[in-house]
Enzyme design. Structure first.
Site, PDB file in Angstrom:
ATOM      1  N   CYS A  61     -55.224   8.856 -14.399  1.00  0.00           N
ATOM      2  CA  CYS A  61     -55.500   9.497 -15.686  1.00  0.00           C
ATOM      3  C   CYS A  61     -56.826   9.066 -16.292  1.00  0.00           C
ATOM      4  CB  CYS A  61     -54.367   9.224 -16.675  1.00  0.00           C
ATOM      5  SG  CYS A  61     -54.313   7.522 -17.259  1.00  0.00           S
ATOM      6  N   LYS A  80     -28.164 -13.626  16.478  1.00  0.00           N
ATOM      7  CA  LYS A  80     -28.093 -14.038  15.074  1.00  0.00           C
ATOM      8  C   LYS A  80     -28.225 -12.770  14.240  1.00  0.00           C
ATOM      9  CE  LYS A  80     -30.014 -17.360  11.812  1.00  0.00           C
ATOM     10  NZ  LYS A  80     -30.256 -16.476  10.683  1.00  0.00           N
ATOM     11  N   CYS A  83     -50.546   9.365 -18.925  1.00  0.00           N
ATOM     12  CA  CYS A  83     -50.792   9.146 -17.494  1.00  0.00           C
ATOM     13  C   CYS A  83     -49.695   9.855 -16.698  1.00  0.00           C
ATOM     14  CB  CYS A  83     -50.785   7.652 -17.192  1.00  0.00           C
ATOM     15  SG  CYS A  83     -50.938   7.312 -15.425  1.00  0.00           S
ATOM     16  N   CYS A 119     -57.618   3.781 -14.591  1.00  0.00           N
ATOM     17  CA  CYS A 119     -56.479   4.293 -13.839  1.00  0.00           C
ATOM     18  C   CYS A 119     -56.916   5.469 -12.963  1.00  0.00           C
ATOM     19  CB  CYS A 119     -55.395   4.739 -14.817  1.00  0.00           C
ATOM     20  SG  CYS A 119     -54.038   5.596 -14.010  1.00  0.00           S
ATOM     21  N   ASP A 171       0.818  -1.215   0.000  1.00  0.00           N
ATOM     22  CA  ASP A 171       0.000   0.000   0.000  1.00  0.00           C
ATOM     23  C   ASP A 171       0.852   1.265   0.000  1.00  0.00           C
ATOM     24  OD1 ASP A 171      -2.112  -1.621   0.029  1.00  0.00           O
ATOM     25  OD2 ASP A 171      -2.828  -1.103   2.043  1.00  0.00           O
ATOM     26  N   ALA A 172       1.925   1.228   0.792  1.00  0.00           N
ATOM     27  CA  ALA A 172       2.749   2.432   0.922  1.00  0.00           C
ATOM     28  C   ALA A 172       3.417   2.777  -0.417  1.00  0.00           C
ATOM     29  CB  ALA A 172       3.813   2.222   1.986  1.00  0.00           C
ATOM     30  N   ARG A 218     -21.161 -16.585   0.701  1.00  0.00           N
ATOM     31  CA  ARG A 218     -21.574 -17.949   0.946  1.00  0.00           C
ATOM     32  C   ARG A 218     -21.936 -18.684  -0.350  1.00  0.00           C
ATOM     33  NH1 ARG A 218     -26.222 -20.700   1.998  1.00  0.00           N
ATOM     34  NH2 ARG A 218     -26.012 -22.362   3.516  1.00  0.00           N
ATOM     35  N   GLU A 264     -25.614 -16.385  21.335  1.00  0.00           N
ATOM     36  CA  GLU A 264     -25.205 -15.090  20.772  1.00  0.00           C
ATOM     37  C   GLU A 264     -26.244 -14.612  19.780  1.00  0.00           C
ATOM     38  OE1 GLU A 264     -22.043 -17.479  19.037  1.00  0.00           O
ATOM     39  OE2 GLU A 264     -22.184 -16.255  17.221  1.00  0.00           O
ATOM     40  N   LYS A 281     -35.247 -18.542  16.526  1.00  0.00           N
ATOM     41  CA  LYS A 281     -35.722 -17.356  15.811  1.00  0.00           C
ATOM     42  C   LYS A 281     -36.698 -16.551  16.671  1.00  0.00           C
ATOM     43  CE  LYS A 281     -35.020 -16.910  11.799  1.00  0.00           C
ATOM     44  NZ  LYS A 281     -34.884 -17.512  10.491  1.00  0.00           N
ATOM     45  N   CYS A 297     -52.461   0.350 -16.283  1.00  0.00           N
ATOM     46  CA  CYS A 297     -53.036   1.516 -16.951  1.00  0.00           C
ATOM     47  C   CYS A 297     -52.555   1.524 -18.394  1.00  0.00           C
ATOM     48  CB  CYS A 297     -52.562   2.773 -16.220  1.00  0.00           C
ATOM     49  SG  CYS A 297     -52.721   4.276 -17.195  1.00  0.00           S
ATOM     50  N   TYR A 320     -17.869 -14.994  13.840  1.00  0.00           N
ATOM     51  CA  TYR A 320     -18.513 -15.927  14.769  1.00  0.00           C
ATOM     52  C   TYR A 320     -18.193 -17.391  14.493  1.00  0.00           C
ATOM     53  CZ  TYR A 320     -21.959 -15.817  10.957  1.00  0.00           C
ATOM     54  OH  TYR A 320     -22.556 -15.840   9.738  1.00  0.00           O
ATOM     55  N   ASP A 357       0.847   4.281  -2.709  1.00  0.00           N
ATOM     56  CA  ASP A 357       0.572   5.674  -2.353  1.00  0.00           C
ATOM     57  C   ASP A 357       1.691   6.594  -2.803  1.00  0.00           C
ATOM     58  OD1 ASP A 357      -1.075   4.858   0.781  1.00  0.00           O
ATOM     59  OD2 ASP A 357      -1.794   4.950  -1.289  1.00  0.00           O
ATOM     60  N   SER A 415     -25.511 -23.672   6.936  1.00  0.00           N
ATOM     61  CA  SER A 415     -26.585 -22.851   7.491  1.00  0.00           C
ATOM     62  C   SER A 415     -27.040 -23.501   8.796  1.00  0.00           C
ATOM     63  CB  SER A 415     -27.721 -22.666   6.499  1.00  0.00           C
ATOM     64  OG  SER A 415     -28.091 -23.896   5.978  1.00  0.00           O
ATOM     65  N   LEU A 416     -28.086 -22.999   9.382  1.00  0.00           N
ATOM     66  CA  LEU A 416     -28.475 -23.465  10.710  1.00  0.00           C
ATOM     67  C   LEU A 416     -29.893 -24.002  10.707  1.00  0.00           C
ATOM     68  CD1 LEU A 416     -27.130 -20.421  12.756  1.00  0.00           C
ATOM     69  CD2 LEU A 416     -26.194 -22.743  12.790  1.00  0.00           C
ATOM     70  N   ASP A 439     -28.606 -10.265  11.211  1.00  0.00           N
ATOM     71  CA  ASP A 439     -29.335 -10.323   9.949  1.00  0.00           C
ATOM     72  C   ASP A 439     -28.535  -9.600   8.864  1.00  0.00           C
ATOM     73  OD1 ASP A 439     -31.267 -10.921   8.188  1.00  0.00           O
ATOM     74  OD2 ASP A 439     -32.777  -9.558   8.998  1.00  0.00           O
TER      75      ASP A 439
HETATM   76  S1  IVH Z   1     -23.054 -19.799  12.874  1.00  0.00           S
HETATM   77  C1  IVH Z   1     -21.922 -23.585  11.419  1.00  0.00           C
HETATM   78  N1  IVH Z   1     -23.593 -17.589  14.134  1.00  0.00           N
HETATM   79  O1  IVH Z   1     -27.243 -17.299   9.937  1.00  0.00           O
HETATM   80  C2  IVH Z   1     -22.322 -22.300  11.855  1.00  0.00           C
HETATM   81  N2  IVH Z   1     -24.464 -17.879  11.967  1.00  0.00           N
HETATM   82  O2  IVH Z   1     -29.315 -19.188   9.207  1.00  0.00           O
HETATM   83  C3  IVH Z   1     -22.543 -21.361  10.796  1.00  0.00           C
HETATM   84  N3  IVH Z   1     -25.716 -15.967  11.131  1.00  0.00           N
HETATM   85  O3  IVH Z   1     -25.523 -18.735   7.258  1.00  0.00           O
HETATM   86  C4  IVH Z   1     -23.278 -20.201  11.188  1.00  0.00           C
HETATM   87  N4  IVH Z   1     -25.467 -14.693  12.899  1.00  0.00           N
HETATM   88  O4  IVH Z   1     -25.066 -16.258   7.786  1.00  0.00           O
HETATM   89  C5  IVH Z   1     -23.773 -18.299  13.013  1.00  0.00           C
HETATM   90  N5  IVH Z   1     -23.961 -15.645  15.314  1.00  0.00           N
HETATM   91  C6  IVH Z   1     -24.118 -16.359  14.226  1.00  0.00           C
HETATM   92  C7  IVH Z   1     -24.844 -15.868  13.145  1.00  0.00           C
HETATM   93  C8  IVH Z   1     -25.006 -16.668  12.018  1.00  0.00           C
HETATM   94  C9  IVH Z   1     -25.982 -14.781  11.689  1.00  0.00           C
HETATM   95  C10 IVH Z   1     -26.192 -16.372   9.806  1.00  0.00           C
HETATM   96  C11 IVH Z   1     -25.174 -17.051   8.950  1.00  0.00           C
HETATM   97  C12 IVH Z   1     -25.771 -18.376   8.582  1.00  0.00           C
HETATM   98  C13 IVH Z   1     -27.214 -18.134   8.822  1.00  0.00           C
HETATM   99  C14 IVH Z   1     -27.946 -19.421   9.079  1.00  0.00           C
END
Ligand code: IVH
Length: 765
Positions: A442, A133, A463, A439, A48-49, A154, A131, A329, A457, A241, A52, A97-98, A135
């Site tokens: 108009c 989750k 319109c 409509c 980077d330096a 992903r 912890e 959830k 419409c 995480y 720059d 996923s979960l 969004d």
């Molecule tokens: S753990 C094997 N921890 O939720 C564990 N996922 O519905 C992999 N997500 O695809 C996921 N917060 O994108 C984990 N504290 C958290 C999370 C988390 C959000 C998302 C993640 C995952 C999706 C599954």
């Protein structure tokens, strides 16, 4: 920093003009190379330096010899030209996923199931982490020797998109780690805070650019930018995480691993707790849920993970979810209120969208006073296939009436929806809602075509609602993107009759630049801002063909289709000629579809098989050869199907609409998509890819062929020059053989194009 600038200035001061010119060229090349390596190949060639320092040297020389500054100087550029889409990264370990839990009992079952699986008694100690989750969207970061080498979304869990350059711009993501395992894949969530989301939308709105529906969409849209400099300007954050491949374990427990990640410099969520009983897990869930509105970012539940990593390993995975974790959830947020009225909004393409006007009610901390009602079937209690939605005890879909008590919910999106209607509270005088057939803006007839869920419409340009929405689209970012002319300004000019169609924008200065009624005398405008606007408009008279096509706001013609059309036709005239010529074929196509549908119904009624070919043939019988050829040319373009072709042809046929388009085109200087390579072996040729390709994706193959000046088509015709056929090539290969068209396999294609020089095809076409 000041010292370094001085050094650069001193260096520049020592140069003769000739030396300066030579050094500028050298610097431009070095920087271009470095940009390519960084942004497109994700393999930085300079520290980077050093990068720059080169930029400073360039700026210092340009400051001393302004006359030598090249029009394409790297000092004017932010980042590199966008890459042709993201390359793919195969995750070394699948991104999971979960499974979900929706209530306390599900959580207890989850824990009991784990005990059973591990053969543990109900009394044996078993700890979990709990912890929030987040969004957002998940991201996998790969570090080798402590250096961030790649970042991937992903995707489908196996293969994601390479967003390395973008991830590098996120300040929560360290580029360099000290004391990390040799190979370390850190996984977590990219998100945007509520405050940053609100500020971003405000900036977008002020700039007349598109706003985002919610923080998650904003985060996804910002991360998946082809130009990493756009991502840099967006306030993205990252919580770590989880992890993927590791050359050595991070710790013995989930909690320990998260602490290690935090020590390495990652942001981890401070609401992560170790819980020893189901009761503690549920109490932590309740605490997080209670604080949900004040966290400052969106969450949609709580994730529990078995703390002991050795036990996690014993439990292993199901097909896409681990057995050792679950997402608890939050319930959807719901509230009952009264439907006061139904407003009909008219969109750019004339779609009549019903909106519920509600007695304001708080849903999950947000005051809701309207909700989408989708379309007339939805209000009547049917889905697109005529099946009941919101069924009552007799299985009949409940309709929605003004005066009804309705249940509102907010899903992931910001626009609330209606979940249910309480028939026991329906006022005696409530009448079924009659969807307008004219409509509301108009008065033109609003018709619903066969197979379309939406009523539209037919007023077109007369319109005012459609006109204003069309104008807003016309000036939007991917379209004409005129500085100082955003949605708000367009609305105001339209309201006063200053601009009623796109062409009016380009005559604005002639009409309101001087004389009695002047722009500079309007409220909110002055001498300088008026001048700036006229200049910005004048600058946009020269514009790429792709942008023009997109800006017209023709139904089904999005940015991608517009650019495909621009690359294929190269000029407005060529496009318009073909679309005009294809009109009879477009009619035939529609007639054939209607005939097929009728035949299907007749056959179903009579209990016989439908004879679709016959229905189709009849419709096409009288279509002249020239129209068929034009139709094939259009629909043969990769990415352009019959829907787009029909939409283009019908739009171009509408007399008033067409006149308005022609008035606009006459005022513009339309640029053909950037020059194509002419030296490549496939320049000017029409290439078709078929069968499965193993060394590149379809999108990659197409981009590369186009970069080499070839036209890529989706179907084989007499115009095809070359067919590239992978395994499983079927009817296209047969047709090519019949027509005597050269056919090669993927390897031969790669050999053909591998060393060919590419033309400049970046830019907006
Ligand atoms: S753990 C094997 N921890 O939720 C564990 N996922 O519905 C992999 N997500 O695809 C996921 N917060 O994108 C984990 N504290 C958290 C999370 C988390 C959000 C998302 C993640 C995952 C999706 C599954």
């Amino acid at each position: 920093m000041a010292e370094e600038l001085e050094r650069a200035a001193a260096q520049a001061a020592a140069l003769t003009k000739g030396e300066a010119q030579a050094r500028l060229t050298e610097l431009a090349d070095l920087l271009a190379q470095a940009n390519r390596a960084y942004y497109q190949e994700d393999a930085p060639s300079l520290e980077d330096a050093a990068y720059d320092a080169l930029k400073r040297e360039l700026a210092a020389i340009e400051a001393r010899f302004p006359e030598l500054k090249r029009p394409d100087s790297p000092s004017e550029q932010v980042g590199a030209a966008p890459a042709e889409g993201f390359s793919k990264i195969t995750h070394s370990q699948r991104m999971l996923s979960l499974a979900n839990a929706f209530d306390d009992a599900d959580v207890a079952d989850f824990v009991a199931g784990i005990r059973r699986y591990l053969g543990l008694s109900p009394e044996a100690e078993l700890a979990f982490t709990a912890e929030p989750k987040i969004d957002g969207l998940s991201l996998s970061l790969r570090y080798e020797g402590g250096r961030l080498v790649s970042a991937a979304t992903r995707g489908d869990g196996q293969v994601g998109e390479n967003v390395t350059a973008n991830a590098r711009t996120i300040s929560d993501i360290p580029l360099q780690l000290t004391g990390a395992p040799e190979v370390l894949e850190v996984r977590g969530e990219v998100y945007m805070s509520h405050a940053d989301f609100a500020a971003l939308n405000q900036r977008q709105e002020a700039a007349g650019a598109k706003t985002f529906a919610n923080p998650r969409n904003a985060a996804a849209g910002s991360l998946r930018q082809l130009d990493a400099e756009v991502t840099r300007a967006r306030p993205l954050r990252f919580f770590a995480y989880s992890w993927g491949e590791l050359s050595e374990p991070l710790a013995a427990t989930q909690m320990g691993a998260i602490e290690r990640l935090r020590a390495l410099g990652f942001a981890t969520n401070d609401r992560t707790r170790r819980c020893e009983t189901v009761e503690e897990m549920l109490a932590h869930y309740a605490g997080i849920e209670a604080d949900r509105a004040t966290l400052g970012y969106d969450i949609d539940g709580v994730v529990y993970k078995l703390d002991d990593l050795a036990l996690q390993a014993r439990l292993g995975l199901r097909s896409t979810t681990p057995r050792w974790a679950i997402a608890h959830k939050f319930p959807a947020e719901l509230a009952w209120t009264r439907l006061e009225g139904i407003d009909i909004q008219v969109g750019r393409t004339g779609a009549l969208s019903p909106v519920a006007r509600l007695v304001p009610v708080t849903v999950g901390g947000v005051v809701v006073s309207n909700a989408t009602l989708h379309n007339e079937d939805y209000i009547a209690g049917r889905d697109a296939n005529g099946q009941p939605i919101r069924p009552d005890e007799n299985g009949i879909g409940k309709d929605i009436r003004i005066g009804d008590r309705v249940q509102v919910y907010r899903a992931g999106d910001v626009i609330p929806k209606l979940a249910d209607v309480d028939l026991s509270k329906r006022p005696d005088d409530a009448k079924p809602y009659v969807f307008p057939t004219t409509c509301p803006e108009c008065g033109s007839e609003a018709i619903r075509e066969e197979g379309d869920a939406v009523r539209r419409c037919t007023g077109g340009l007369i319109c005012p609602a459609q006109a204003v929405e069309k104008l807003k689209h016309f000036v939007s970012r991917a379209a004409f993107d005129i500085e100082g002319l955003g949605a708000k300004q367009v609305e105001a000019f339209h309201a006063d009759g200053w601009i009623t169609e796109p062409a009016d924008i380009f005559t604005l200065e002639d009409r309101y630049g001087s004389g009695l009624q002047q722009l500079k005398n309007r409220e909110g405008w002055g001498e300088k801002s008026a001048r700036n606007l006229f200049d910005a408009i004048a600058e946009r008279r020269r514009i790429g063909l792709g942008r023009v096509i997109f800006a017209l706001g023709i139904r089904h013609v999005g940015e991608v289709a517009a650019n495909d059309l621009a690359r294929h036709f190269g000029s407005w005239a060529a496009l318009a000629d073909t679309v005009d010529a294809a009109a009879p074929a477009a009619h035939a196509h529609r007639a054939a579809e209607a005939a097929e549908l009728a035949e299907r119904r007749a056959a179903a009624d009579a209990g016989r098989r439908a004879s679709l070919a016959k229905a189709r043939e009849a419709a096409w019988a009288d279509v002249p050869a020239a129209a068929r050829a034009a139709w094939e040319d259009l629909t043969g373009i990769d990415g352009i199907g019959a829907t787009v072709a029909v939409s283009l042809a019908t739009t171009f046929e509408q007399v008033a609409e067409r006149a308005s388009i022609d008035r606009l085109i006459a005022l513009l200087e339309i640029e053909a998509p950037a020059a194509r390579a002419t030296q490549s072996p496939v320049a000017g040729k029409t290439v078709v890819f078929t069968g499965s390709l193993e060394k590149m994706t379809r999108a990659e193959a197409k981009a590369r062929a186009e970069a080499l000046g070839a036209k890529v088509s989706g179907s084989v015709s007499a115009k095809t020059d070359l067919l590239v056929a992978g395994p499983g090539a079927g009817s296209k290969a047969a047709k090519a053989a019949e027509l005597g068209i050269e056919t090669i396999d993927e390897d031969a294609w790669l050999a053909l194009v591998n060393d060919a020089p590419e033309g400049a095809v970046h830019g907006d076409g």
